[in-house]
Design an enzyme around this catalytic site. Structure first.
Site, PDB file in Angstrom:
ATOM      1  N   ARG A  50      11.874   0.840   1.847  1.00 13.54           N
ATOM      2  CA  ARG A  50      10.848   0.386   2.776  1.00 13.54           C
ATOM      3  C   ARG A  50       9.855   1.508   3.061  1.00 13.54           C
ATOM      4  O   ARG A  50       8.673   1.278   3.274  1.00 13.54           O
ATOM      5  CB  ARG A  50      11.487  -0.120   4.083  1.00 13.54           C
ATOM      6  CG  ARG A  50      10.461  -0.479   5.155  1.00 13.54           C
ATOM      7  CD  ARG A  50      11.064  -1.318   6.268  1.00 13.54           C
ATOM      8  NE  ARG A  50      12.305  -0.804   6.769  1.00 13.54           N
ATOM      9  CZ  ARG A  50      12.429   0.240   7.606  1.00 13.54           C
ATOM     10  NH1 ARG A  50      11.353   0.886   8.013  1.00 13.54           N
ATOM     11  NH2 ARG A  50      13.618   0.624   8.027  1.00 13.54           N
ATOM     12  N   TYR A 102     -14.030 -13.996   2.365  1.00 12.58           N
ATOM     13  CA  TYR A 102     -12.941 -14.837   1.878  1.00 12.58           C
ATOM     14  C   TYR A 102     -12.342 -15.611   3.051  1.00 12.58           C
ATOM     15  O   TYR A 102     -12.115 -15.063   4.133  1.00 12.58           O
ATOM     16  CB  TYR A 102     -11.888 -13.964   1.201  1.00 12.58           C
ATOM     17  CG  TYR A 102     -10.563 -14.632   0.968  1.00 12.58           C
ATOM     18  CD1 TYR A 102     -10.484 -15.828   0.233  1.00 12.58           C
ATOM     19  CD2 TYR A 102      -9.388 -14.101   1.483  1.00 12.58           C
ATOM     20  CE1 TYR A 102      -9.273 -16.456   0.035  1.00 12.58           C
ATOM     21  CE2 TYR A 102      -8.167 -14.720   1.281  1.00 12.58           C
ATOM     22  CZ  TYR A 102      -8.116 -15.902   0.557  1.00 12.58           C
ATOM     23  OH  TYR A 102      -6.911 -16.523   0.365  1.00 12.58           O
ATOM     24  N   ASP A 173     -14.098  -4.382   1.246  1.00 11.45           N
ATOM     25  CA  ASP A 173     -13.247  -5.129   0.319  1.00 11.45           C
ATOM     26  C   ASP A 173     -13.889  -5.044  -1.058  1.00 11.45           C
ATOM     27  O   ASP A 173     -14.967  -5.583  -1.291  1.00 11.45           O
ATOM     28  CB  ASP A 173     -13.120  -6.582   0.786  1.00 11.45           C
ATOM     29  CG  ASP A 173     -12.126  -7.383  -0.053  1.00 11.45           C
ATOM     30  OD1 ASP A 173     -12.044  -7.140  -1.273  1.00 11.45           O
ATOM     31  OD2 ASP A 173     -11.449  -8.259   0.506  1.00 11.45           O
ATOM     32  N   LYS A 198      -5.664  -9.831  -7.988  1.00 18.05           N
ATOM     33  CA  LYS A 198      -6.834 -10.236  -8.754  1.00 18.05           C
ATOM     34  C   LYS A 198      -7.056  -9.315  -9.951  1.00 18.05           C
ATOM     35  O   LYS A 198      -6.228  -9.276 -10.853  1.00 18.05           O
ATOM     36  CB  LYS A 198      -8.051 -10.304  -7.824  1.00 18.05           C
ATOM     37  CG  LYS A 198      -7.812 -11.064  -6.518  1.00 18.05           C
ATOM     38  CD  LYS A 198      -7.285 -12.478  -6.724  1.00 18.05           C
ATOM     39  CE  LYS A 198      -7.325 -13.357  -5.486  1.00 18.05           C
ATOM     40  NZ  LYS A 198      -6.405 -12.980  -4.412  1.00 18.05           N
TER      41      LYS A 198
END
Length: 383
Positions: A50, A102, A173, A198
């Site tokens: 983690r 988005y 972004d 993406k």
């Protein structure tokens, strides 16, 4: 040695040289949750996955160097990356946001961030004078460029200067262009966000997200938060993204070449009323994207003359697949009204230019002649 972009996709400037990976050319998947130690205070450098994992760390180093930051954080989705980043703010903070974002980002801000006491103003950064919108409690500017889906392009350097003058973080972004075509941190941004699902992954098979920063204070906060919230990317997914990045450059170049040809083909179709692609000289921000990026990308948005024709195209395409997402080797077509922006209020969609006639293409690496023939057959018989 200073590497070029394609080499950076494959090699770090300082590779491991002690053969600790047994000469493996492909970086190994360390599929482990925990790590054994020789004694108290004798850590291997890894304690619990983690906190950190060798495969994830290697991926973070690759992405960090591509974006030219000081640290990168690999998370389990693009939305996880945005969610983690927004944990650095506190109730009462105000963020100036790009209006044409988005839909998932808008959903997060409207339904989670506002609940947590954050305030937002939405502005078209490619057109509007935003400096007058800065308040005493404004802490950051959040933009996409190009935007999703209307392909608006903002001047990163110009916005960065105003942000710095007002002591604001500039968050960009960079999903649509990737660090292969655009490096916002070198233009004055403080933080870069990616949906690694993406273009970085590139194969429509893995979810991932990234935050990259060149701000030391932000870096320290995020290192604490990622281990505290537990949203780090799993080792196998990290390895898949590493594998995808190896071909980032050649995929981006090929997909862009296809997108340029398809954009010009769309301009000639009678049922197409508007084509939004920043690589067209008719795009209002063509000169800006040429100045701040080395490519235009492979995302195209276009309008047809009726909702009925838009729906017919979605039903008739064969090679091009009607699916959400973008940035993979396969060409996808998306209907923003009912997919990516379905949770955005209709009046906001329409104000941003997203209508029932709007379609979005993520152009892949197929032979462009096959893609155009597929579109020709789908457009055949439309009014």
């Amino acid at each position: 040695m200073k590497f070029g972009n394609n080499t950076k996709c494959l090699h770090l400037e300082k590779e491991d040289s002690d053969c600790k990976h047994y000469g493996s050319v492909s970086f190994p998947i360390y599929q482990t949750a925990t790590y054994a130690h020789m004694g108290v205070g004798k850590s291997t450098g890894y304690d619990y996955s983690r906190l950190q994992n060798p495969t994830r760390q290697h991926l973070e180093e690759v992405v960090c160097r591509l974006e030219e930051g000081i640290d990168a954080f690999a998370l389990n989705s693009g939305m996880a990356a945005i969610s983690l980043l927004f944990e650095i703010f506190k109730p009462g903070d105000h963020i100036l946001c790009e209006a044409d974002l988005y839909g998932g980002s808008i959903r997060l801000f409207d339904n989670v961030s506002k609940k947590n006491g954050y305030e937002f103003s939405f502005i078209n950064f490619s057109k509007d004078d935003f400096e007058s919108e800065i308040r005493t409690n404004t802490k950051a500017i959040y933009i996409e460029t190009p935007t999703n889906p209307m392909m608006n392009v903002s001047d990163i350097s110009k916005i960065a200067k105003i942000a710095k003058k007002n002591n604001l973080l500039l968050i960009v972004d960079n999903t649509f262009l990737s660090p292969y075509f655009q490096k916002p941190l070198t233009l004055g941004a403080d933080v870069v966000i990616h949906s690694g699902t993406k273009f970085l992954g590139g194969h429509n098979d893995t979810l991932a997200g990234f935050i990259v920063t060149n701000n030391e204070a932000v870096k320290e906060k995020l290192r604490f938060l990622i281990k505290t919230t537990g949203s780090g990317l799993a080792p196998f997914d990290a390895w898949l993204i590493l594998r995808g990045i190896k071909t980032l450059g050649i995929r981006m170049e090929r997909a862009q070449q296809n997108a340029i040809e398809i954009s010009n083909w769309l301009l000639k179709q009678k049922c197409v009323t508007k084509v939004y692609y920043p690589g067209l000289e008719s795009h209002p921000s063509y000169e800006i994207i040429k100045k701040q990026a080395t490519g235009f990308g492979s995302m195209i948005t276009f309008n047809v003359n009726s909702k009925e024709n838009a729906l017919k195209i979605l039903e008739k395409v064969k090679i091009i697949q009607f699916a959400e997402s973008l940035g993979g080797v396969e060409t996808l077509i998306t209907y923003p009204t009912s997919q990516t922006h379905a949770d955005v209020a209709e009046e906001v969609r329409l104000r941003n230019g997203i209508t029932p006639q709007t379609l979005r293409l993520s152009v892949g690496i197929e032979d462009v002649s096959d893609l155009i023939r597929d579109l020709e057959e789908a457009f055949n018989g439309l009014d």
